[in-house]
Design a protein around this motif. Structure first.
Motif, PDB file in Angstrom:
ATOM      1  N   MET A  43       0.955  -1.394  -0.003  1.00 40.80           N
ATOM      2  CA  MET A  43       0.107   0.081   0.086  1.00 40.80           C
ATOM      3  C   MET A  43       0.723   1.147   0.143  1.00 40.80           C
ATOM      4  O   MET A  43       0.508   2.399  -0.540  1.00 40.80           O
ATOM      5  CB  MET A  43      -0.847  -0.048   1.045  1.00 40.80           C
ATOM      6  CG  MET A  43      -1.936   1.201   1.431  1.00 40.80           C
ATOM      7  SD  MET A  43      -3.138   1.063   2.837  1.00 40.80           S
ATOM      8  CE  MET A  43      -4.251  -0.349   1.951  1.00 40.80           C
ATOM      9  N   VAL A  75       3.451   3.636  -1.248  1.00 41.20           N
ATOM     10  CA  VAL A  75       4.298   3.943  -2.409  1.00 41.20           C
ATOM     11  C   VAL A  75       5.672   4.414  -2.271  1.00 41.20           C
ATOM     12  O   VAL A  75       5.786   5.576  -1.711  1.00 41.20           O
ATOM     13  CB  VAL A  75       3.544   4.805  -3.586  1.00 41.20           C
ATOM     14  CG1 VAL A  75       4.401   5.104  -4.677  1.00 41.20           C
ATOM     15  CG2 VAL A  75       2.013   4.278  -3.591  1.00 41.20           C
ATOM     16  N   ARG A 108      -3.130   7.208  -1.208  1.00 45.96           N
ATOM     17  CA  ARG A 108      -1.940   6.426  -1.215  1.00 45.96           C
ATOM     18  C   ARG A 108      -0.639   7.072  -0.523  1.00 45.96           C
ATOM     19  O   ARG A 108      -0.362   8.109  -0.659  1.00 45.96           O
ATOM     20  CB  ARG A 108      -1.401   5.839  -2.838  1.00 45.96           C
ATOM     21  CG  ARG A 108      -2.639   5.295  -3.559  1.00 45.96           C
ATOM     22  CD  ARG A 108      -2.129   4.503  -4.560  1.00 45.96           C
ATOM     23  NE  ARG A 108      -1.346   3.535  -4.199  1.00 45.96           N
ATOM     24  CZ  ARG A 108      -0.790   2.741  -5.224  1.00 45.96           C
ATOM     25  NH1 ARG A 108      -0.863   3.088  -6.414  1.00 45.96           N
ATOM     26  NH2 ARG A 108       0.007   1.786  -4.731  1.00 45.96           N
ATOM     27  N   HIS A 155       2.846   7.837   0.182  1.00 46.33           N
ATOM     28  CA  HIS A 155       3.912   8.098  -0.591  1.00 46.33           C
ATOM     29  C   HIS A 155       5.395   8.261   0.278  1.00 46.33           C
ATOM     30  O   HIS A 155       5.536   9.233   1.124  1.00 46.33           O
ATOM     31  CB  HIS A 155       4.044   9.232  -1.798  1.00 46.33           C
ATOM     32  CG  HIS A 155       3.154   8.784  -2.677  1.00 46.33           C
ATOM     33  ND1 HIS A 155       3.599   8.651  -3.894  1.00 46.33           N
ATOM     34  CD2 HIS A 155       1.650   9.026  -2.724  1.00 46.33           C
ATOM     35  CE1 HIS A 155       2.303   8.271  -4.830  1.00 46.33           C
ATOM     36  NE2 HIS A 155       1.459   8.575  -3.888  1.00 46.33           N
ATOM     37  N   VAL A 188      -6.598   6.772   3.564  1.00 49.73           N
ATOM     38  CA  VAL A 188      -6.514   5.924   2.513  1.00 49.73           C
ATOM     39  C   VAL A 188      -7.907   5.549   2.032  1.00 49.73           C
ATOM     40  O   VAL A 188      -8.012   5.262   0.946  1.00 49.73           O
ATOM     41  CB  VAL A 188      -5.715   4.664   3.061  1.00 49.73           C
ATOM     42  CG1 VAL A 188      -5.768   3.475   2.063  1.00 49.73           C
ATOM     43  CG2 VAL A 188      -4.074   4.869   3.337  1.00 49.73           C
TER      44      VAL A 188
END
Length: 301
Positions: A1, A3, A62, A64, A93
């Motif tokens: 999940m 990134v 998402r 990061h 999320v």
């Protein structure tokens, strides 16, 4: 999940130094367009020390770890960017929301991605009049169960500093002054309180990190308290006067809960003519540079 950017992932795989950076200062701590310029400057400072910057944020639901310029621009310029602590991450999320990460969320996501060193300005902590409000930053509990090294300028001076230090001790979070036996006070080089341990080089910090792993001590953070240089700190007399005024204004206007910290910080900026913001940025820049050096010592780069 999560990134992880290609640059950060390659650096971690090759055991090259990486430094995590929070994004709240970009979205909520600085005015536009200065915020984007500072974000790019801090990343460049990490690179100057031979490390890879990993600015952390949530975009469209998402998380990061590592942003490209487009991601930084979104966090800096997009309206509606939320402020996300670690408790907010599942909600963000699920909702597909975008948000800037606080200390607790940044530390959590960095550790999950395998980043061991994190630079920020000042930590949250125990608020004044805790016995009445029971107000304590989520930073402390998260740092008590997350193995990451946090380079900071102490805790925000608007907080109850001795109570915060006591709480960190109770939670088992190691605290060391960097080149000092005094705990820094965010805008100030010295909060007026001592620390039990002093580390004098990035290599010494890295040795502590290795000892944490070798001893298999419970997961908890190492706080490296790096004071803002005295010549760049906020004038202590001005700080004391304006903070006292800010606390009185906060009470008289009935500001409570999560609104207290942004109210006090904004009051300091306005009533010090921006000097508190300048001291804040000086602290962040110094912390980011030191974090890059610690990350390099940690990886042997």
């Amino acid at each position: 999940m999560i990134v992880t950017s290609e640059e950060v992932r390659e650096a971690l795989d090759a055991r090259r130094p990486v430094v995590a950076l929070e994004s709240t200062i970009i979205a909520h701590g600085l005015p536009r367009p200065d915020n984007l310029q500072v974000a790019l400057e801090l990343e460049e400072t990490v690179r100057e020390e031979g490390a890879v910057p990993a600015t952390i944020a949530v975009l469209d639901g998402r998380p990061h770890v590592g942003l490209d310029k487009g991601g930084l621009e979104r966090i800096a310029n997009e309206d509606g960017i939320r402020k996300l602590g670690h408790r907010d991450l599942p909600l963000a999320v699920a909702a597909g929301a975008s948000g800037a990460t606080t200390v607790s969320a940044t530390a959590l996501l960095a550790a999950r991605a395998g980043v061991r060193v994190f630079a920020t300005g000042g930590l949250g902590g125990v608020h004044r009049e805790w016995t009445v409000t029971q107000d304590e930053s989520a930073d402390l509990g998260l740092l008590a169960r997350t193995r990451i090294t946090v380079v900071c300028a102490g805790v925000k001076s608007i907080l109850d500093v001795p109570a915060t230090l006591q709480r960190l001790e109770t939670l088992g979070v190691a605290v060391a002054g960097y080149g000092t036996d005094r705990f820094p006070g965010f805008y100030l080089s010295d909060s007026g309180h001592p620390v039990d341990w002093t580390l004098d080089s990035p290599e010494q910090v890295a040795e502590v990190m290795r000892a944490q792993d070798a001893l298999h001590v419970p997961d908890a953070s190492l706080v490296v308290a790096n004071p803002v240089p005295e010549e760049e700190q906020l004038d202590p007399a001005l700080h004391a006067r304006v903070l006292a005024e800010a606390l009185r204004a906060c009470e008289s206007e009935g500001v409570t809960g999560q609104a207290v910290t942004p109210f006090l910080l904004a009051y300091l900026v306005r009533h010090t003519g921006g000097a508190s913001l300048a001291a804040n940025l000086a602290a962040v820049r110094g912390n980011v540079r030191l974090a890059g050096r610690i990350a390099a010592a940690w990886t042997g780069a």
